[in-house]
Design an enzyme around this catalytic site. Sequence first.
Site, PDB file in Angstrom:
ATOM      1  N   LYS A  37       0.834  -1.208   0.000  1.00  0.00           N
ATOM      2  CA  LYS A  37       0.000   0.000   0.000  1.00  0.00           C
ATOM      3  C   LYS A  37       0.867   1.256   0.000  1.00  0.00           C
ATOM      4  O   LYS A  37       0.647   2.170  -0.809  1.00  0.00           O
ATOM      5  CB  LYS A  37      -0.903  -0.036   1.223  1.00  0.00           C
ATOM      6  CG  LYS A  37      -1.852   1.121   1.313  1.00  0.00           C
ATOM      7  CD  LYS A  37      -3.001   0.750   2.210  1.00  0.00           C
ATOM      8  CE  LYS A  37      -3.051   1.639   3.414  1.00  0.00           C
ATOM      9  NZ  LYS A  37      -4.198   1.414   4.266  1.00  0.00           N
ATOM     10  N   ASP A  64       2.327  -4.564  12.167  1.00  0.00           N
ATOM     11  CA  ASP A  64       1.068  -4.868  11.473  1.00  0.00           C
ATOM     12  C   ASP A  64       0.813  -6.368  11.334  1.00  0.00           C
ATOM     13  O   ASP A  64      -0.298  -6.798  11.070  1.00  0.00           O
ATOM     14  CB  ASP A  64       1.076  -4.242  10.074  1.00  0.00           C
ATOM     15  CG  ASP A  64       0.907  -2.730  10.135  1.00  0.00           C
ATOM     16  OD1 ASP A  64       0.359  -2.246  11.150  1.00  0.00           O
ATOM     17  OD2 ASP A  64       1.322  -2.052   9.186  1.00  0.00           O
ATOM     18  N   LYS A  69      -4.586   0.601  16.926  1.00  0.00           N
ATOM     19  CA  LYS A  69      -4.679   0.363  15.482  1.00  0.00           C
ATOM     20  C   LYS A  69      -6.154   0.426  15.079  1.00  0.00           C
ATOM     21  O   LYS A  69      -6.966   0.986  15.806  1.00  0.00           O
ATOM     22  CB  LYS A  69      -4.048  -0.991  15.144  1.00  0.00           C
ATOM     23  CG  LYS A  69      -2.542  -0.992  15.314  1.00  0.00           C
ATOM     24  CD  LYS A  69      -1.878  -0.294  14.136  1.00  0.00           C
ATOM     25  CE  LYS A  69      -0.385  -0.336  14.188  1.00  0.00           C
ATOM     26  NZ  LYS A  69       0.224   0.348  13.046  1.00  0.00           N
TER      27      LYS A  69
END
Length: 752
Positions: free
Chosen positions: A335, A629, A656
């Site tokens: 991303k 992540d 998050k």
Amino acid sequence: MAEQPMFRRVAIIGLGLIGGSFAAALRAQGLAATVVAGSRSARTLEQGLALGLIDEGSQDLALAVRGADLVFVSTPVSAMETVLTKLAPGLSERALITDGGSVKAAVIDQARRALGAHFTRFVPGHPIAGKEKSGVEAADADLYRHHRVILTPVADTDPDAARRVSELWTALGAEVLSMAPDHHDQVLAETSHLPHLLAFSLVDTLARQGDSTEIFRYAAGGFRDFTRIADSDPVMWHDIFRENRGAVLDALGMFRDGIDRFRRAIEDNDSDALMGIMTRANSARAHFMAMNARTSYTQARRSDDETGMTQHSDPTFVVAPGGRLHGRLRVPGDKSMSHRAIMLASLARGSTEISGFLEGEDALATLQAFRDMGVVIEGPHNGRVLVHGVGLHGLKAPGKPLYMGNSGTSMRLLTGLLAGQAFDTELTGDASLSKRPMERVARPLRDMGAVIETGEGGRPPVRIRGGAALKGIHYHLPMASAQVKSAVLLAGLYAEGETSVTEPAPTRDHTERMLNGFGYPVARDGATASLSGGGELRGGQLDVPADISSAAFFLVGASIAEGAEVTLPHVGVNPTRTGVIDILRLMGADIRLENQRDAGGEPVADLVVKSAPLKGIVIPEELVPLAIDELPAVFIAAACAEGETVLRGAEELRVKESDRIQVMADGLATLGVEHEVYEDGIRIVGGAYGGGEVESHGDHRIAMSFAMAALRASAPITIHHCANVATSFPGFAELARSAGLALDVRAPQESQ
Ligand code: NAP
């Protein structure tokens, strides 16, 4: 069926498609003890009784509404004032009244005149659902299910009345939105009234031509699709065009400008302008559809409604236990790099062919912003994008604020890049992005000479004044942030002299690497990255590396499944991102990096992973930021490992997309995995576990982690609210299934 009907007696005035469907839906849900209709024609009332839609009917409207606690008016909008005036004397004092008219400001004026003191109990509404057919015989109990209803209360509308009407529509399965009446009329003029007008007009224009039978005989799919809505009821549309005159004329004016631009492009043989219009339209449509659907799993349902707007549900994953994983699986592009690829390719000289682009909402917001600034971008099609770069100084002023959706990366990086342009820009975002801090980016840019205003509390919108002369600075980042570092470096492309950034701790260095990949030199000296303004970027080929965060699910899946072997080609293995590989290897995973090479300045490799017996470990704290992540997937590896795994120093996980420590712990508890939660981590004891219903809280990484957990579960795992999986990993379910995971995607109601 509801235990207690919500309303004792509901009166429906105007029993056509909209009113009849309302009656049918009330009945189906058991929301009214008695349904009565008021209509000017006895025949309609007889039909309503025969179809079982109503219990009683009357041609006297005041009589029809007597004793009703809810009145729904669904006559044509031009008849509303007469109808409301007739029924008003019969209204009981507490009666709620609402309507389904397609135009709101005009109806509100009529209601104010007709209802007098009772106006405060009137809640103007508009169901965005319909069909080309009209009349009571077209009534459909499911018409409003999964569709939107817009309520347009005004200052003197009783809030309690608005709340109850909203609750009713929700109970009928609709999604309720609230809007100011003028805004509603403008939005509907553009999205519904204009397309209907064009469809009617095109058919009429062609039918007037000499031999129209010729035209209609050869009419192909395009004509049929475009003009389908010209089958709609002329009386209703006649009313709408008249009652929403101003907004319809504005929309038509805007459209004429668009048609003129198209015409000029054809007349002038301007191939770039033509491609620009169509590629922008293509992608804007895909973007809007994706935004509307919020998922790639629910196909855009063909709808016969006025606007084409439908609400889509949040899918559930149901994963059967066991299975193996096999194959060569290309996971979506990174991303962070997808954003930067579009930005740098747009600013480069010459075209850039990007492959492996992540077609998620965030990167698409960046792509749309550059289209809005005049860059011709073809695609994306299956991750391929062709960007016709305009050079560092070739961007054009956008006609409107640039909308960044939910993408913080787009907004922060673009703030830096736009600080050096000759034109003004404004960056906006959705509700959640509008809460995020922007001053941390604006401050150093102001030091460079940029003129930037942020909104209240330093939050979006961000307004950037064009034409500022930027000067290079040396900036010591007060926090470790790749976004702030990138924004300053991107502004540095436009600054006089050298711009350098020193970071307190290493952060992702994709911007620096990709600038180098585009032939723009960025120097690195310890913790400092620097570049000089006034250079040039050169376009070329760029294969965006696959995202290691997405690959992580298959690294874990193939490690825990029996007899698995998976190859994940072209995965980015930037040293700031490979913590998950190190952690899994410490646990005993069999992961090999093959064919290591460079792609646009980034290290990539093919990852080959085979099943291996895992053992519990104490995760080294220095690896935590490099795998932040991917930790939810690591939790699943820990649940399958022999012995216990301890994670500390990971408090960031709590802020998050969800509180990932607690949400993962809740899911593990459902499966029966022994664990202990700490403020900054978790201890997980590996062993056999079962299945059950897991709540992902809309967090994509939680959903995908538990999908992989099924490979070792003894019963099916059902994971709720999986729509957001599409934001980082479009096509996850299909890819996982092709590899051997028994994953079924279901609409929420099917799985309950
Ligand atoms: P419809 O099927 O034609 O029904 C209209 C109803 O209003 C019929 O019951 C009709 O009575 C009655 N009516 C017509 N003219 C009247 C008058 N002058 N005085 C009293 N009653 C009259 O229309 P509809 O599609 O249900 O539309 C109703 C309302 O919903 C309209 O305001 C429309 O803008 C809005 N709406 C429509 C759609 C759509 O796609 N169709 C979508 C959203 C909202 P008879 O039975 O005696 O003819």
